[in-house]
Design a protein around this motif. Structure first.
Motif, PDB file in Angstrom:
ATOM      1  N   VAL A 176       0.836  -1.200   0.000  1.00 59.23           N
ATOM      2  CA  VAL A 176       0.000   0.000   0.000  1.00 59.23           C
ATOM      3  C   VAL A 176       0.867   1.244   0.000  1.00 59.23           C
ATOM      4  O   VAL A 176       2.026   1.232   0.431  1.00 59.23           O
ATOM      5  CB  VAL A 176      -0.960   0.036   1.215  1.00 59.23           C
ATOM      6  CG1 VAL A 176      -1.927  -1.121   1.185  1.00 59.23           C
ATOM      7  CG2 VAL A 176      -0.190   0.073   2.521  1.00 59.23           C
ATOM      8  N   CYS A 177       0.276   2.315  -0.514  1.00 58.46           N
ATOM      9  CA  CYS A 177       0.850   3.660  -0.447  1.00 58.46           C
ATOM     10  C   CYS A 177      -0.146   4.526   0.305  1.00 58.46           C
ATOM     11  O   CYS A 177      -1.331   4.567  -0.062  1.00 58.46           O
ATOM     12  CB  CYS A 177       1.073   4.205  -1.865  1.00 58.46           C
ATOM     13  SG  CYS A 177       1.512   5.963  -1.927  1.00 58.46           S
ATOM     14  N   ILE A 178       0.306   5.177   1.349  1.00 56.68           N
ATOM     15  CA  ILE A 178      -0.578   6.033   2.139  1.00 56.68           C
ATOM     16  C   ILE A 178      -0.366   7.489   1.748  1.00 56.68           C
ATOM     17  O   ILE A 178       0.739   8.027   1.852  1.00 56.68           O
ATOM     18  CB  ILE A 178      -0.336   5.843   3.647  1.00 56.68           C
ATOM     19  CG1 ILE A 178      -0.761   4.434   4.077  1.00 56.68           C
ATOM     20  CG2 ILE A 178      -1.104   6.900   4.451  1.00 56.68           C
ATOM     21  CD1 ILE A 178      -2.225   4.110   3.861  1.00 56.68           C
ATOM     22  N   ASP A 179      -1.446   8.108   1.266  1.00 58.97           N
ATOM     23  CA  ASP A 179      -1.453   9.534   0.941  1.00 58.97           C
ATOM     24  C   ASP A 179      -1.961  10.280   2.168  1.00 58.97           C
ATOM     25  O   ASP A 179      -3.060  10.007   2.669  1.00 58.97           O
ATOM     26  CB  ASP A 179      -2.370   9.763  -0.268  1.00 58.97           C
ATOM     27  CG  ASP A 179      -2.399  11.204  -0.730  1.00 58.97           C
ATOM     28  OD1 ASP A 179      -2.709  12.090   0.094  1.00 58.97           O
ATOM     29  OD2 ASP A 179      -2.136  11.450  -1.926  1.00 58.97           O
ATOM     30  N   THR A 180      -1.171  11.224   2.655  1.00 61.10           N
ATOM     31  CA  THR A 180      -1.521  11.898   3.906  1.00 61.10           C
ATOM     32  C   THR A 180      -2.761  12.772   3.770  1.00 61.10           C
ATOM     33  O   THR A 180      -3.586  12.840   4.690  1.00 61.10           O
ATOM     34  CB  THR A 180      -0.339  12.740   4.417  1.00 61.10           C
ATOM     35  OG1 THR A 180       0.068  13.677   3.410  1.00 61.10           O
ATOM     36  CG2 THR A 180       0.848  11.857   4.782  1.00 61.10           C
ATOM     37  N   CYS A 181      -2.933  13.430   2.624  1.00 64.00           N
ATOM     38  CA  CYS A 181      -4.141  14.224   2.392  1.00 64.00           C
ATOM     39  C   CYS A 181      -5.357  13.317   2.353  1.00 64.00           C
ATOM     40  O   CYS A 181      -6.387  13.601   2.976  1.00 64.00           O
ATOM     41  CB  CYS A 181      -4.015  15.022   1.100  1.00 64.00           C
ATOM     42  SG  CYS A 181      -5.536  15.872   0.602  1.00 64.00           S
ATOM     43  N   HIS A 182      -5.257  12.213   1.615  1.00 71.57           N
ATOM     44  CA  HIS A 182      -6.379  11.283   1.511  1.00 71.57           C
ATOM     45  C   HIS A 182      -6.741  10.714   2.884  1.00 71.57           C
ATOM     46  O   HIS A 182      -7.931  10.586   3.217  1.00 71.57           O
ATOM     47  CB  HIS A 182      -6.029  10.136   0.569  1.00 71.57           C
ATOM     48  CG  HIS A 182      -5.808  10.552  -0.845  1.00 71.57           C
ATOM     49  ND1 HIS A 182      -5.421   9.667  -1.831  1.00 71.57           N
ATOM     50  CD2 HIS A 182      -5.914  11.761  -1.447  1.00 71.57           C
ATOM     51  CE1 HIS A 182      -5.295  10.310  -2.978  1.00 71.57           C
ATOM     52  NE2 HIS A 182      -5.578  11.586  -2.778  1.00 71.57           N
ATOM     53  N   ALA A 183      -5.720  10.337   3.661  1.00 69.40           N
ATOM     54  CA  ALA A 183      -5.982   9.767   4.984  1.00 69.40           C
ATOM     55  C   ALA A 183      -6.731  10.766   5.865  1.00 69.40           C
ATOM     56  O   ALA A 183      -7.702  10.412   6.548  1.00 69.40           O
ATOM     57  CB  ALA A 183      -4.679   9.341   5.644  1.00 69.40           C
ATOM     58  N   ASP A 198      -1.862   7.101  17.192  1.00 72.30           N
ATOM     59  CA  ASP A 198      -3.053   6.266  17.172  1.00 72.30           C
ATOM     60  C   ASP A 198      -3.381   5.807  15.750  1.00 72.30           C
ATOM     61  O   ASP A 198      -3.734   4.630  15.539  1.00 72.30           O
ATOM     62  CB  ASP A 198      -4.245   7.030  17.753  1.00 72.30           C
ATOM     63  CG  ASP A 198      -5.520   6.205  17.740  1.00 72.30           C
ATOM     64  OD1 ASP A 198      -5.565   5.188  18.458  1.00 72.30           O
ATOM     65  OD2 ASP A 198      -6.457   6.566  16.998  1.00 72.30           O
ATOM     66  N   THR A 199      -3.240   6.713  14.773  1.00 73.80           N
ATOM     67  CA  THR A 199      -3.533   6.349  13.379  1.00 73.80           C
ATOM     68  C   THR A 199      -2.579   5.268  12.894  1.00 73.80           C
ATOM     69  O   THR A 199      -2.999   4.282  12.268  1.00 73.80           O
ATOM     70  CB  THR A 199      -3.461   7.591  12.476  1.00 73.80           C
ATOM     71  OG1 THR A 199      -4.579   8.449  12.788  1.00 73.80           O
ATOM     72  CG2 THR A 199      -3.523   7.222  11.005  1.00 73.80           C
ATOM     73  N   TRP A 200      -1.282   5.402  13.202  1.00 73.98           N
ATOM     74  CA  TRP A 200      -0.327   4.379  12.762  1.00 73.98           C
ATOM     75  C   TRP A 200      -0.521   3.070  13.524  1.00 73.98           C
ATOM     76  O   TRP A 200      -0.307   1.988  12.959  1.00 73.98           O
ATOM     77  CB  TRP A 200       1.101   4.869  12.896  1.00 73.98           C
ATOM     78  CG  TRP A 200       1.508   5.773  11.770  1.00 73.98           C
ATOM     79  CD1 TRP A 200       1.870   7.079  11.845  1.00 73.98           C
ATOM     80  CD2 TRP A 200       1.585   5.423  10.378  1.00 73.98           C
ATOM     81  NE1 TRP A 200       2.162   7.574  10.608  1.00 73.98           N
ATOM     82  CE2 TRP A 200       1.996   6.593   9.683  1.00 73.98           C
ATOM     83  CE3 TRP A 200       1.346   4.257   9.657  1.00 73.98           C
ATOM     84  CZ2 TRP A 200       2.180   6.601   8.294  1.00 73.98           C
ATOM     85  CZ3 TRP A 200       1.513   4.270   8.274  1.00 73.98           C
ATOM     86  CH2 TRP A 200       1.928   5.430   7.609  1.00 73.98           C
ATOM     87  N   SER A 201      -0.956   3.152  14.775  1.00 73.87           N
ATOM     88  CA  SER A 201      -1.247   1.924  15.518  1.00 73.87           C
ATOM     89  C   SER A 201      -2.402   1.175  14.867  1.00 73.87           C
ATOM     90  O   SER A 201      -2.381  -0.058  14.764  1.00 73.87           O
ATOM     91  CB  SER A 201      -1.587   2.245  16.979  1.00 73.87           C
ATOM     92  OG  SER A 201      -0.449   2.744  17.666  1.00 73.87           O
ATOM     93  N   ILE A 207      -3.665  -3.455   8.819  1.00 72.06           N
ATOM     94  CA  ILE A 207      -2.973  -3.790   7.572  1.00 72.06           C
ATOM     95  C   ILE A 207      -1.632  -4.461   7.842  1.00 72.06           C
ATOM     96  O   ILE A 207      -1.338  -5.531   7.321  1.00 72.06           O
ATOM     97  CB  ILE A 207      -2.764  -2.534   6.701  1.00 72.06           C
ATOM     98  CG1 ILE A 207      -4.115  -1.925   6.309  1.00 72.06           C
ATOM     99  CG2 ILE A 207      -1.940  -2.870   5.449  1.00 72.06           C
ATOM    100  CD1 ILE A 207      -4.022  -0.613   5.566  1.00 72.06           C
ATOM    101  N   GLY A 208      -0.815  -3.824   8.652  1.00 68.60           N
ATOM    102  CA  GLY A 208       0.530  -4.330   8.943  1.00 68.60           C
ATOM    103  C   GLY A 208       1.583  -3.487   8.243  1.00 68.60           C
ATOM    104  O   GLY A 208       1.503  -3.253   7.032  1.00 68.60           O
ATOM    105  N   ARG A 209       2.556  -3.024   9.011  1.00 71.47           N
ATOM    106  CA  ARG A 209       3.563  -2.100   8.466  1.00 71.47           C
ATOM    107  C   ARG A 209       4.382  -2.745   7.344  1.00 71.47           C
ATOM    108  O   ARG A 209       4.923  -2.051   6.488  1.00 71.47           O
ATOM    109  CB  ARG A 209       4.481  -1.622   9.593  1.00 71.47           C
ATOM    110  CG  ARG A 209       5.394  -0.455   9.235  1.00 71.47           C
ATOM    111  CD  ARG A 209       4.606   0.818   9.002  1.00 71.47           C
ATOM    112  NE  ARG A 209       3.898   1.240  10.197  1.00 71.47           N
ATOM    113  CZ  ARG A 209       4.284   2.252  10.970  1.00 71.47           C
ATOM    114  NH1 ARG A 209       5.366   2.940  10.663  1.00 71.47           N
ATOM    115  NH2 ARG A 209       3.567   2.591  12.024  1.00 71.47           N
ATOM    116  N   ARG A 213       4.659   0.389   1.287  1.00 70.91           N
ATOM    117  CA  ARG A 213       5.702   0.470   0.261  1.00 70.91           C
ATOM    118  C   ARG A 213       6.078   1.897  -0.111  1.00 70.91           C
ATOM    119  O   ARG A 213       7.093   2.118  -0.772  1.00 70.91           O
ATOM    120  CB  ARG A 213       5.246  -0.273  -0.997  1.00 70.91           C
ATOM    121  CG  ARG A 213       4.946  -1.738  -0.776  1.00 70.91           C
ATOM    122  CD  ARG A 213       6.191  -2.530  -0.426  1.00 70.91           C
ATOM    123  NE  ARG A 213       5.895  -3.946  -0.277  1.00 70.91           N
ATOM    124  CZ  ARG A 213       5.883  -4.816  -1.280  1.00 70.91           C
ATOM    125  NH1 ARG A 213       6.152  -4.412  -2.519  1.00 70.91           N
ATOM    126  NH2 ARG A 213       5.598  -6.084  -1.062  1.00 70.91           N
ATOM    127  N   GLY A 214       5.249   2.878   0.265  1.00 72.08           N
ATOM    128  CA  GLY A 214       5.542   4.261  -0.080  1.00 72.08           C
ATOM    129  C   GLY A 214       4.481   5.180   0.487  1.00 72.08           C
ATOM    130  O   GLY A 214       3.469   4.729   1.047  1.00 72.08           O
TER     131      GLY A 214
END
Length: 279
Positions: A176-183, A198-201, A207-209, A213-214
């Protein structure tokens, strides 16, 4: 080490993209491997592909620093059978182009239901589409991007992304790629150090770290939970400089490409320098 760069649009020889990234001071970059406005593009000139690989080698860009972005035409859960087929065929083509360029990841948006199927049906269809594509390609991983939840787009929850991954047969070639604006638009609060953790937890638990991937590192014009995808320059939106300073200092996010898709390319070199200074 943080790999920080931007999404570069080049109407010229793709071999110039690494040069353009280097001129920005970038240690990562993204680009679209095809004409993003069309379902098909001419085959690469072999000399251009070799020139791209040579430029990357000369300028110190390895595959793990480069996260190409597939055409936005794709919808891997389209209820329109013709568009679904076109999306799958195009993604196969784009993955093969990435392999031709010596790359091993391709980022894409999962698609939209157009309110003609449930979200569970959509995530299952995206996974089916990824399986179809991976069976017909080699060496390149499918990297699913989270979305803002605008319209009928899926992929705006960590649960959506986890469900797609669960349905992919070859777990070694999906991420997965996490977009900070989208999140933020989707409702994931990162406005304080506590909310950020909390969000990363939640990401790690759902999902699992290992699947990260980006990232796309964009500020947001709209507040958390707006479900509206509007990017802002770094520090000029609702996320703000404090968030990006925390993000850059987080060594759990080292060694992945972190790509700016902010709206003003004239600021990219300034944004990249600021982000580097906070690592």
């Amino acid at each position: 080490m943080k790999y920080i760069g931007a999404h570069i649009d080049a109407d010229t020889d793709f071999a110039q993209i690494p040069v353009m990234a280097s001129n920005l001071g970038a240690t990562a970059f993204s680009f679209c491997p095809v004409d993003a406005r069309r379902w098909s593009s001419p085959a690469y000139d072999p000399a251009m592909a070799e020139g791209f690989k040579a430029a990357c080698a000369d300028l110190g860009y390895g595959a793990r620093q480069i996260l190409p972005h597939a055409s936005l035409l794709l919808s891997l859960c389209s209820p329109d059978s013709r568009k679904l087929k076109l999306s799958r065929v195009s993604l196969i083509d784009q993955m093969k182009r990435c392999a031709q360029l010596g790359l091993d990841m391709l980022n894409f948006h999962p698609g939209a239901t157009l309110k003609e199927m449930t979200e569970d049906e959509a995530t299952a269809l995206v996974a089916e589409s990824i399986n179809y594509v991976l069976e017909r390609t080699e060496g390149v991983s499918a990297v699913i991007e989270n979305t803002a939840g605008q319209g009928s787009n899926i992929g705006y929850t960590f649960e959506h992304l986890a469900a797609i991954i669960a349905g992919v047969e070859d777990k070694t070639r999906v991420g997965v790629c996490i977009d900070t604006c989208h999140a933020s638009a989707a409702g994931y609060d990162m406005s304080t150090p506590e909310a950020y953790e909390d969000t990363w937890s939640r990401f790690d638990a759902i999902i699992g770290r290992r699947y990260l991937r980006g990232m796309h590192i964009n500020d947001a014009m709209r507040p958390t939970g707006s479900r509206i995808d509007r990017h802002a320059p770094v520090g000029k939106g609702t996320l703000g400089n404090d968030f990006f300073a925390i993000l850059m200092a987080d060594n759990r996010l080292d060694e992945i490409p972190m790509i700016l898709e902010t709206p003003d390319p004239s600021l990219w070199h300034i944004e990249i320098d600021w982000l580097k200074a906070h690592t």
